[in-house]
Design a protein around this motif. Structure first.
Motif, PDB file in Angstrom:
ATOM      1  N   GLY A 148      20.073  40.959  35.817  1.00  0.00           N
ATOM      2  CA  GLY A 148      21.152  40.162  35.271  1.00  0.00           C
ATOM      3  C   GLY A 148      22.473  40.900  35.378  1.00  0.00           C
ATOM      4  O   GLY A 148      22.607  42.043  34.913  1.00  0.00           O
ATOM      5  N   LEU A 149      23.451  40.273  35.992  1.00  0.00           N
ATOM      6  CA  LEU A 149      24.763  40.886  36.117  1.00  0.00           C
ATOM      7  C   LEU A 149      25.495  40.804  34.777  1.00  0.00           C
ATOM      8  O   LEU A 149      25.284  39.869  33.995  1.00  0.00           O
ATOM      9  CB  LEU A 149      25.572  40.169  37.208  1.00  0.00           C
ATOM     10  N   PRO A 150      26.325  41.768  34.488  1.00  0.00           N
ATOM     11  CA  PRO A 150      27.051  41.752  33.210  1.00  0.00           C
ATOM     12  C   PRO A 150      27.987  40.541  33.131  1.00  0.00           C
ATOM     13  O   PRO A 150      28.529  40.106  34.149  1.00  0.00           O
ATOM     14  CB  PRO A 150      27.829  43.073  33.228  1.00  0.00           C
ATOM     15  N   PRO A 151      28.185  40.003  31.949  1.00  0.00           N
ATOM     16  CA  PRO A 151      29.069  38.828  31.794  1.00  0.00           C
ATOM     17  C   PRO A 151      30.537  39.231  31.894  1.00  0.00           C
ATOM     18  O   PRO A 151      31.306  39.145  30.915  1.00  0.00           O
ATOM     19  CB  PRO A 151      28.711  38.310  30.401  1.00  0.00           C
ATOM     20  N   LYS A 152      30.913  39.703  33.054  1.00  0.00           N
ATOM     21  CA  LYS A 152      32.277  40.158  33.292  1.00  0.00           C
ATOM     22  C   LYS A 152      32.799  39.583  34.607  1.00  0.00           C
ATOM     23  O   LYS A 152      32.084  38.865  35.328  1.00  0.00           O
ATOM     24  CB  LYS A 152      32.337  41.692  33.330  1.00  0.00           C
ATOM     25  N   ARG A 153      34.009  39.929  34.923  1.00  0.00           N
ATOM     26  CA  ARG A 153      34.637  39.458  36.161  1.00  0.00           C
ATOM     27  C   ARG A 153      34.320  40.444  37.281  1.00  0.00           C
ATOM     28  O   ARG A 153      34.679  41.622  37.197  1.00  0.00           O
ATOM     29  CB  ARG A 153      36.148  39.335  35.969  1.00  0.00           C
ATOM     30  N   ILE A 154      33.643  39.977  38.317  1.00  0.00           N
ATOM     31  CA  ILE A 154      33.282  40.818  39.472  1.00  0.00           C
ATOM     32  C   ILE A 154      34.150  40.390  40.652  1.00  0.00           C
ATOM     33  O   ILE A 154      34.124  39.221  41.060  1.00  0.00           O
ATOM     34  CB  ILE A 154      31.796  40.671  39.823  1.00  0.00           C
ATOM     35  N   THR A 155      34.925  41.320  41.171  1.00  0.00           N
ATOM     36  CA  THR A 155      35.807  41.029  42.308  1.00  0.00           C
ATOM     37  C   THR A 155      35.415  41.897  43.484  1.00  0.00           C
ATOM     38  O   THR A 155      35.328  43.127  43.358  1.00  0.00           O
ATOM     39  CB  THR A 155      37.283  41.297  41.945  1.00  0.00           C
ATOM     40  N   VAL A 156      35.168  41.262  44.622  1.00  0.00           N
ATOM     41  CA  VAL A 156      34.858  41.969  45.874  1.00  0.00           C
ATOM     42  C   VAL A 156      36.007  41.718  46.834  1.00  0.00           C
ATOM     43  O   VAL A 156      36.294  40.559  47.187  1.00  0.00           O
ATOM     44  CB  VAL A 156      33.529  41.482  46.481  1.00  0.00           C
ATOM     45  N   ASN A 157      36.677  42.771  47.240  1.00  0.00           N
ATOM     46  CA  ASN A 157      37.783  42.665  48.192  1.00  0.00           C
ATOM     47  C   ASN A 157      37.378  43.292  49.511  1.00  0.00           C
ATOM     48  O   ASN A 157      36.917  44.442  49.556  1.00  0.00           O
ATOM     49  CB  ASN A 157      39.033  43.359  47.646  1.00  0.00           C
ATOM     50  N   LEU A 158      37.526  42.525  50.586  1.00  0.00           N
ATOM     51  CA  LEU A 158      37.220  43.005  51.935  1.00  0.00           C
ATOM     52  C   LEU A 158      38.533  43.380  52.600  1.00  0.00           C
ATOM     53  O   LEU A 158      39.316  42.504  52.985  1.00  0.00           O
ATOM     54  CB  LEU A 158      36.484  41.934  52.733  1.00  0.00           C
ATOM     55  N   SER A 159      38.793  44.664  52.688  1.00  0.00           N
ATOM     56  CA  SER A 159      40.074  45.164  53.199  1.00  0.00           C
ATOM     57  C   SER A 159      39.923  45.691  54.630  1.00  0.00           C
ATOM     58  O   SER A 159      38.916  46.328  54.955  1.00  0.00           O
ATOM     59  CB  SER A 159      40.576  46.285  52.283  1.00  0.00           C
ATOM     60  N   PRO A 160      40.894  45.400  55.525  1.00  0.00           N
ATOM     61  CA  PRO A 160      42.183  44.743  55.305  1.00  0.00           C
ATOM     62  C   PRO A 160      42.033  43.236  55.090  1.00  0.00           C
ATOM     63  O   PRO A 160      41.216  42.583  55.732  1.00  0.00           O
ATOM     64  CB  PRO A 160      42.961  45.042  56.582  1.00  0.00           C
TER      65      PRO A 160
END
Length: 499
Positions: free
Chosen positions: A55-67
């Motif tokens: 179970g993933l934590p009840p938070k905001r998960i952001t994945v950034n693919l850079s550039p």
């Protein structure tokens, strides 16, 4: 904390570095993937969530693919996203991941599935001094990149156990080279001596060839015999061909391709299928046949616009696919072998079988192939119907092995001649280089000048005659191009129609 995992984006045969950045922060529960992802990348959050099995934590998960301005396509981002998420959760040491490039698609049960382009990713990792994490099934493929540390894992659990020191992943076995497949032999071809000679010249110099003749004359069989007389790929060429197969996803069991490609698309093939492109840009048949043979049977039955799209790659050896958000270039150094009937019914010149529209039907049928495309074909040969007397004869004494020996000798001369010149065969010689190596003697020069005027040769046609003459001289073991070589080369040239 922001976790970083290295991966790559594929643009043609180029692998560009991508930094997968994963951050878990306070806020409404949400899983976002940003950085110009396509549909497959955007859907990775569902695969990753199921594959992690927690179970993933009840938070905001952001994945950034850079550039962020580089388009991201494909499912191989699943594994680096999952590893970055595990590092953010503290389940894996982020420092351990810093020395690797990761690629691989995840199944819902955590297995790491194969994805196209692993060989390119391994070459990119090697150039950056990093190791590679890849699917177990593609470890042998990645091993062709040379001195690069490989972690070929069957699933996420095995990968986690490796980093925790509980069980170490064994190095993948080295890939193996594919043994050349046996194909048709020229001994199977009865008669057709002029066509066999044209095929030998085409093989010796890498020239394009068009065979015209009635149905059943042996055109397709002759084309199928061509790979058997071509020289094997050099190690460098084999790696080029294998890289294209890797990007296309057609490489199996990590095998290094040592046989020259032979592609024979159907007449219904679209322009995208032939030259590449699509929503997710992929190599077409002309690139899959790189350093090999592209055989187009029933040439006029292809759409004219599709055929004309081959004009640029036949001239430059590359194909460029332009899109609004990307410009992708694939190699396309192919030898075009084409076959066609003289008319729609195929029996032009035979009063007993020709249709009632002959000979007008022949002009209409042949006009479906544009003149500029025909001008790029070096050798034009008529293949007559095989006589019954030839069919009952025993197989000819000379087969593919004998012809291949002459072709190999001629190619060896060309390799030595063009060493450091940027060409591999006579068909690739151009400009000052062509004039330097293929200018005929004085009688040959006079004949060529007269023929160029009488046959109304274009500048391109003039230079292609020189290339063919150079190849004929190489087959004859002659250092100079003489009149007899020019005369034979001219006999294979298509004459421009008069107004």
């Amino acid at each position: 904390m922001v976790a970083h995992v290295a991966t790559v984006a594929f643009l043609g045969l180029e692998a560009r570095a991508v930094d997968v950045q994963v951050q878990i922060s306070n806020g409404l529960p949400k899983f976002l993937v940003v950085g110009l992802p396509d549909k497959a990348v955007a859907e990775s959050r569902e695969r990753v969530h199921a594959a992690l099995g927690l179970g993933l934590p009840p938070k905001r998960i952001t994945v950034n693919l850079s550039p962020a301005d580089l388009p991201k396509e494909g499912s191989h981002y699943d594994l680096p996203i999952a590893l970055g998420l595990l590092a953010s959760l503290g389940a894996i040491d982020a420092e351990m991941l810093a020395g690797y490039v990761a690629v691989g698609e995840l199944g819902l049960d955590g297995r790491i599935a194969p994805s196209p382009g692993v060989l390119l990713a391994a070459l990119n990792a090697s150039a950056r001094g990093l190791g590679l994490i890849c699917p177990e099934a593609q470890g042998s493929e990645a091993a062709w990149a040379g001195d690069v540390e490989l972690l070929a894992a069957p699933d996420l659990i095995a990968l986690l156990n490796h980093f925790r020191g509980q069980s170490v992943l064994a190095p993948p076995p080295p890939g193996r080279a594919v043994a050349p497949a046996a194909g048709p032999d020229l001994r199977q071809v009865k008669g057709q001596e002029s066509a066999k000679r044209a095929l030998e010249i085409a093989a010796a110099g890498g020239h394009n060839l068009l065979m015209t003749g009635p149905p059943g004359a042996g055109k397709s069989l002759l084309a199928a015999c061509l790979p058997g007389i071509l020289p094997e790929l050099t190690p460098g060429e084999a790696l080029e061909v294998t890289m294209i197969a890797s990007v296309a996803g057609t490489l199996s069991d990590g095998e290094l391709v040592r046989t020259r490609p032979f592609r024979a698309p159907h007449q219904s093939a679209s322009m995208v299928a032939l030259v590449g492109g699509g929503l997710r840009v992929r190599p077409g048949e002309v690139s899959l046949a790189h350093l090999g043979v592209l055989f187009l049977d029933e040439l006029p039955e292809f759409q004219r616009q599709t055929l004309d799209s081959l004009r640029q790659p036949l001239e430059t050896g590359t194909i460029s696919v332009a899109r609004a958000n990307a410009h992708v270039t694939f190699p396309a150094r192919v030898q075009l072998i084409a076959a066609m009937n003289p008319c729609r019914c195929g029996h032009l010149g035979d009063p007993a079988l020709a249709c009632s529209r002959a000979p007008r039907c022949a002009a209409d049928y042949q006009a479906r192939v544009s003149g500029p495309l025909l001008d790029r074909i070096d050798l034009h040969v008529d293949v007559d119907a095989v006589a019954a007397a030839d069919l009952v004869l025993p197989p000819p004494a000379e087969g593919s092995a004998e012809v291949a020996a002459r072709v190999a000798a001629a190619r060896a001369v060309q390799v030595a001649r063009y060493d450091g010149e940027g060409a591999r065969s006579n068909a690739e010689a151009d400009g000052d280089l062509l004039e330097r190596v293929a200018t005929p003697d004085e009688p040959g020069r006079r004949l060529l000048a007269q023929a160029a005027e009488a046959m109304r040769l274009s500048a391109r046609g003039f230079h292609r005659v020189l290339r063919v003459a150079r190849t004929i001289a190489d087959l004859a073991g002659s250092e100079a191009v003489h009149r007899v070589h020019v005369a034979e080369a001219l006999s294979y040239r298509r004459q421009a129609p008069r107004n």
